[in-house]
Design an enzyme around this catalytic site. Structure first.
Site, PDB file in Angstrom:
ATOM      1  N   ILE A 153       0.844  -1.205   0.000  1.00  0.00           N
ATOM      2  CA  ILE A 153       0.000   0.000   0.000  1.00  0.00           C
ATOM      3  C   ILE A 153       0.877   1.250   0.000  1.00  0.00           C
ATOM      4  O   ILE A 153       0.652   2.188  -0.773  1.00  0.00           O
ATOM      5  CB  ILE A 153      -0.967  -0.004   1.208  1.00  0.00           C
ATOM      6  CG1 ILE A 153      -1.893  -1.230   1.135  1.00  0.00           C
ATOM      7  CG2 ILE A 153      -1.779   1.290   1.253  1.00  0.00           C
ATOM      8  CD1 ILE A 153      -2.756  -1.449   2.365  1.00  0.00           C
ATOM      9  N   ASP A 173      10.781   2.669   6.642  1.00  0.00           N
ATOM     10  CA  ASP A 173      10.439   1.262   6.840  1.00  0.00           C
ATOM     11  C   ASP A 173      11.725   0.572   7.274  1.00  0.00           C
ATOM     12  O   ASP A 173      12.715   0.593   6.534  1.00  0.00           O
ATOM     13  CB  ASP A 173       9.927   0.673   5.496  1.00  0.00           C
ATOM     14  CG  ASP A 173       9.382  -0.736   5.636  1.00  0.00           C
ATOM     15  OD1 ASP A 173      10.024  -1.558   6.321  1.00  0.00           O
ATOM     16  OD2 ASP A 173       8.330  -1.021   5.035  1.00  0.00           O
ATOM     17  N   ARG A 233      -3.800   0.166  11.066  1.00  0.00           N
ATOM     18  CA  ARG A 233      -4.544  -0.410  12.188  1.00  0.00           C
ATOM     19  C   ARG A 233      -4.561   0.609  13.320  1.00  0.00           C
ATOM     20  O   ARG A 233      -3.532   1.241  13.614  1.00  0.00           O
ATOM     21  CB  ARG A 233      -3.889  -1.700  12.700  1.00  0.00           C
ATOM     22  CG  ARG A 233      -4.153  -2.929  11.852  1.00  0.00           C
ATOM     23  CD  ARG A 233      -5.616  -3.369  11.876  1.00  0.00           C
ATOM     24  NE  ARG A 233      -5.855  -4.571  11.092  1.00  0.00           N
ATOM     25  CZ  ARG A 233      -6.235  -4.603   9.821  1.00  0.00           C
ATOM     26  NH1 ARG A 233      -6.446  -3.477   9.147  1.00  0.00           N
ATOM     27  NH2 ARG A 233      -6.442  -5.755   9.203  1.00  0.00           N
ATOM     28  N   ASP A 257      -9.279   5.913   9.386  1.00  0.00           N
ATOM     29  CA  ASP A 257     -10.127   4.808   8.906  1.00  0.00           C
ATOM     30  C   ASP A 257     -10.176   3.662   9.919  1.00  0.00           C
ATOM     31  O   ASP A 257     -11.050   2.804   9.824  1.00  0.00           O
ATOM     32  CB  ASP A 257      -9.557   4.275   7.581  1.00  0.00           C
ATOM     33  CG  ASP A 257     -10.419   3.177   6.961  1.00  0.00           C
ATOM     34  OD1 ASP A 257     -11.632   3.423   6.765  1.00  0.00           O
ATOM     35  OD2 ASP A 257      -9.894   2.083   6.689  1.00  0.00           O
ATOM     36  N   GLU A 262     -12.544  -1.381  17.788  1.00  0.00           N
ATOM     37  CA  GLU A 262     -13.550  -1.388  16.713  1.00  0.00           C
ATOM     38  C   GLU A 262     -14.674  -2.356  17.048  1.00  0.00           C
ATOM     39  O   GLU A 262     -14.391  -3.466  17.510  1.00  0.00           O
ATOM     40  CB  GLU A 262     -12.896  -1.770  15.383  1.00  0.00           C
ATOM     41  CG  GLU A 262     -11.938  -0.684  14.914  1.00  0.00           C
ATOM     42  CD  GLU A 262     -11.389  -0.914  13.505  1.00  0.00           C
ATOM     43  OE1 GLU A 262     -11.793  -1.879  12.846  1.00  0.00           O
ATOM     44  OE2 GLU A 262     -10.556  -0.109  13.071  1.00  0.00           O
ATOM     45  N   HIS A 281     -13.449   1.898   8.789  1.00  0.00           N
ATOM     46  CA  HIS A 281     -12.534   0.810   8.389  1.00  0.00           C
ATOM     47  C   HIS A 281     -13.010   0.204   7.062  1.00  0.00           C
ATOM     48  O   HIS A 281     -13.125  -1.019   6.935  1.00  0.00           O
ATOM     49  CB  HIS A 281     -12.457  -0.274   9.492  1.00  0.00           C
ATOM     50  CG  HIS A 281     -11.295  -1.214   9.302  1.00  0.00           C
ATOM     51  ND1 HIS A 281     -10.721  -1.916  10.323  1.00  0.00           N
ATOM     52  CD2 HIS A 281     -10.601  -1.576   8.178  1.00  0.00           C
ATOM     53  CE1 HIS A 281      -9.735  -2.673   9.850  1.00  0.00           C
ATOM     54  NE2 HIS A 281      -9.640  -2.478   8.561  1.00  0.00           N
ATOM     55  N   ALA A 284     -10.596  -0.633   2.198  1.00  0.00           N
ATOM     56  CA  ALA A 284     -10.401  -1.706   1.209  1.00  0.00           C
ATOM     57  C   ALA A 284     -11.709  -2.141   0.568  1.00  0.00           C
ATOM     58  O   ALA A 284     -11.709  -2.904  -0.396  1.00  0.00           O
ATOM     59  CB  ALA A 284      -9.764  -2.917   1.888  1.00  0.00           C
TER      60      ALA A 284
HETATM   61  N1  LIG Z   1      -7.903   0.098   6.326  1.00  0.00           N
HETATM   62  C1  LIG Z   1      -8.038  -1.010   5.641  1.00  0.00           C
HETATM   63  O1  LIG Z   1      -9.121  -1.334   5.169  1.00  0.00           O
HETATM   64  C2  LIG Z   1      -6.822  -1.874   5.398  1.00  0.00           C
HETATM   65  C3  LIG Z   1      -6.805  -2.715   4.274  1.00  0.00           C
HETATM   66  C4  LIG Z   1      -5.652  -3.441   4.003  1.00  0.00           C
HETATM   67  C5  LIG Z   1      -4.576  -3.381   4.863  1.00  0.00           C
HETATM   68  N2  LIG Z   1      -4.642  -2.593   5.973  1.00  0.00           N
HETATM   69  C6  LIG Z   1      -3.507  -2.520   6.898  1.00  0.00           C
HETATM   70  O2  LIG Z   1      -2.420  -1.949   6.201  1.00  0.00           O
HETATM   71  C7  LIG Z   1      -1.233  -2.643   6.564  1.00  0.00           C
HETATM   72  C8  LIG Z   1      -0.243  -2.548   5.409  1.00  0.00           C
HETATM   73  O3  LIG Z   1      -0.757  -3.274   4.292  1.00  0.00           O
HETATM   74  P1  LIG Z   1       0.226  -3.716   3.085  1.00  0.00           P
HETATM   75  O4  LIG Z   1      -0.590  -4.518   2.150  1.00  0.00           O
HETATM   76  O5  LIG Z   1       0.980  -2.534   2.581  1.00  0.00           O
HETATM   77  O6  LIG Z   1       1.205  -4.669   3.895  1.00  0.00           O
HETATM   78  P2  LIG Z   1       2.712  -5.054   3.565  1.00  0.00           P
HETATM   79  O7  LIG Z   1       3.011  -6.245   4.408  1.00  0.00           O
HETATM   80  O8  LIG Z   1       2.922  -5.130   2.093  1.00  0.00           O
HETATM   81  O9  LIG Z   1       3.558  -3.792   4.106  1.00  0.00           O
HETATM   82  C9  LIG Z   1       3.763  -3.471   5.438  1.00  0.00           C
HETATM   83  C10 LIG Z   1       5.088  -2.768   5.540  1.00  0.00           C
HETATM   84  O10 LIG Z   1       5.249  -2.259   6.860  1.00  0.00           O
HETATM   85  C11 LIG Z   1       6.620  -2.383   7.189  1.00  0.00           C
HETATM   86  N3  LIG Z   1       6.848  -2.255   8.616  1.00  0.00           N
HETATM   87  C12 LIG Z   1       6.826  -3.224   9.572  1.00  0.00           C
HETATM   88  N4  LIG Z   1       7.135  -2.677  10.776  1.00  0.00           N
HETATM   89  C13 LIG Z   1       7.342  -1.348  10.565  1.00  0.00           C
HETATM   90  C14 LIG Z   1       7.697  -0.262  11.409  1.00  0.00           C
HETATM   91  N5  LIG Z   1       7.900  -0.429  12.724  1.00  0.00           N
HETATM   92  N6  LIG Z   1       7.831   0.968  10.865  1.00  0.00           N
HETATM   93  C15 LIG Z   1       7.624   1.163   9.530  1.00  0.00           C
HETATM   94  N7  LIG Z   1       7.308   0.164   8.672  1.00  0.00           N
HETATM   95  C16 LIG Z   1       7.160  -1.074   9.187  1.00  0.00           C
HETATM   96  C17 LIG Z   1       7.031  -3.736   6.604  1.00  0.00           C
HETATM   97  O11 LIG Z   1       8.427  -3.835   6.445  1.00  0.00           O
HETATM   98  C18 LIG Z   1       6.286  -3.716   5.270  1.00  0.00           C
HETATM   99  O12 LIG Z   1       7.097  -3.198   4.234  1.00  0.00           O
HETATM  100  C19 LIG Z   1      -1.704  -4.081   6.857  1.00  0.00           C
HETATM  101  O13 LIG Z   1      -0.860  -4.733   7.783  1.00  0.00           O
HETATM  102  C20 LIG Z   1      -3.090  -3.893   7.391  1.00  0.00           C
HETATM  103  O14 LIG Z   1      -3.092  -3.914   8.794  1.00  0.00           O
HETATM  104  C21 LIG Z   1      -5.740  -1.835   6.247  1.00  0.00           C
END
Ligand SMILES: NC(=O)c1ccc[n+]([C@@H]2O[C@H](COP(=O)([O-])OP(=O)(O)OC[C@H]3O[C@@H](n4cnc5c(N)ncnc54)[C@H](O)[C@@H]3O)[C@@H](O)[C@H]2O)c1
Length: 324
Positions: A153, A173, A233, A257, A262, A281, A284
């Site tokens: 994302i 990251d 989250r 979001d 929740e 929330h 997505a």
């Molecule tokens: N709001 C929504 O509807 C919704 C939908 C999808 C995902 N999400 C959330 O978004 C998050 C990210 O999704 P994604 O598909 O990009 O996941 P992803 O696994 O592709 O990316 C997560 C990134 O966060 C990094 N990370 C881990 N710890 C970290 C830290 N302390 N500081 C900075 N970066 C760190 C990881 O290295 C990774 O590159 C998911 O884990 C999920 O909880 C929310």
């Protein structure tokens, strides 16, 4: 042999049809309490779950036949992956289903905040056309977007902001050290991103190490004119510190979001603040994103139950106790 797939919280018909057409029986849950989950999961071969059902150790132990927990979505914080791994159960998610939908939603929150859309809409509906001379928006062009978490994302958002809105993008990251995108600068510390950004957006997972990592110290690093967006989250942020920063004018506004709890209480102090825009929330949950999540999760169920290693496994189950 007919396998039974448990879906605690209903999903789009495309995901259910995918399973039914392949001969699986499906059972849609009646309630998300632990007691009901433990009862309804009994005898099921697979569970296809969204983020509200908590698939913890007790629920997993109640499912003597379980072979796969397929998450509809990406975040895995509602699943005890360790307990599943020990029982020989695959855990999968749908990483290719919703990243673009979330990145688009985040752009919508950023645009809404920077153009004061929520307040302007409310004021105009109450007859205040003159608000146009009091609410000055902010152009995004040339401003800096700070992205925390450069996974799927975060990287899509970086592209949209830099290529679509001419923003500078700086990201942090701990697992990414170099950028393949010339428009994206990688920072080695969080403070640099918070201090130098006009908008901060979070895209990291909720884990034991990221729980509550964003709080008053990080908000104090932000410019008073800057916006904060969270569609990752709620648990990553200390929500009361965010409310304090908004009330004290330490930051200009927030787009939220996801919440610490929740569904959030209707008295949540964030809902009283005019410089906050919230969504339930649902970043997505576009028609396209939710259909893809349902079908991709169903594909993972099918792969495991036909003895194939699933495309999007997040664990390597230890095969003991449960036959695969
Ligand atoms: N709001 C929504 O509807 C919704 C939908 C999808 C995902 N999400 C959330 O978004 C998050 C990210 O999704 P994604 O598909 O990009 O996941 P992803 O696994 O592709 O990316 C997560 C990134 O966060 C990094 N990370 C881990 N710890 C970290 C830290 N302390 N500081 C900075 N970066 C760190 C990881 O290295 C990774 O590159 C998911 O884990 C999920 O909880 C929310």
């Amino acid at each position: 042999m007919c396998h039974l797939v448990y879906i605690p919280q209903d999903i789009e018909k495309e995901g259910k049809s995918y399973l039914v057409e392949k001969g699986y029986k499906i059972k849609v849950g009646s309630d998300l309490s632990q007691e009901i989950l433990m009862e309804e999961i009994k005898g099921c071969d697979a569970v296809l779950t969204r983020s509200t059902a908590v698939i913890n150790k007790e629920v997993i132990q109640a499912a003597e036949n379980l072979k796969v927990i397929a998450k509809y979505g990406v975040g895995l914080d509602n699943i005890d992956i360790e307990a599943a791994t020990e029982r020989g159960i695959y855990v999968t998610n749908t990483p290719e289903a919703n990243a673009n939908s979330v990145a688009e939603h985040v752009m919508a929150l950023i645009l809404s905040l920077s153009k004061n859309l929520s307040l302007a809409d409310k004021e105009l509906r109450s007859g205040n056309f003159a608000i146009r001379n009091q609410l000055f928006g902010m152009d995004l062009e040339g401003k800096t977007l700070g992205i925390i978490g450069l996974g799927r994302i975060g990287r899509i958002l970086a592209k949209k902001a830099s290529k679509g809105f001419d923003m500078k993008v700086i990201g942090y990251d701990p697992y990414v050290t170099a950028s393949t995108n010339s428009e994206l600068e990688i920072a080695t510390d969080l403070e640099r991103v918070f201090r130098n950004s006009d908008v901060i957006s979070l895209h990291l997972p909720l884990t034991k190490t990221t729980k509550g990592i964003i709080g008053s110290r990080e908000f104090s690093w932000m410019k008073p004119s800057s916006f904060f967006v969270n569609a990752s989250r709620g648990g990553v942020v200390k929500e009361s510190d965010l409310v304090n920063a908004l009330q004290a004018g330490e930051i200009a506004g927030a787009g939220i979001d996801v919440f610490e709890v929740e569904p959030p209480d209707k008295w949540n102090p964030l809902f009283k603040l005019e410089n906050v825009i919230v969504s339930p929330h649902n970043a997505a949950l576009t028609k396209e994103g939710s259909t893809r999540m349902a079908v991709h999760a169903a594909m993972q169920v099918e792969q495991v139950l036909t003895g194939t290693k699933p495309n999007w496994a997040v664990n390597e189950p230890l095969i003991k106790g449960v036959s695969m």
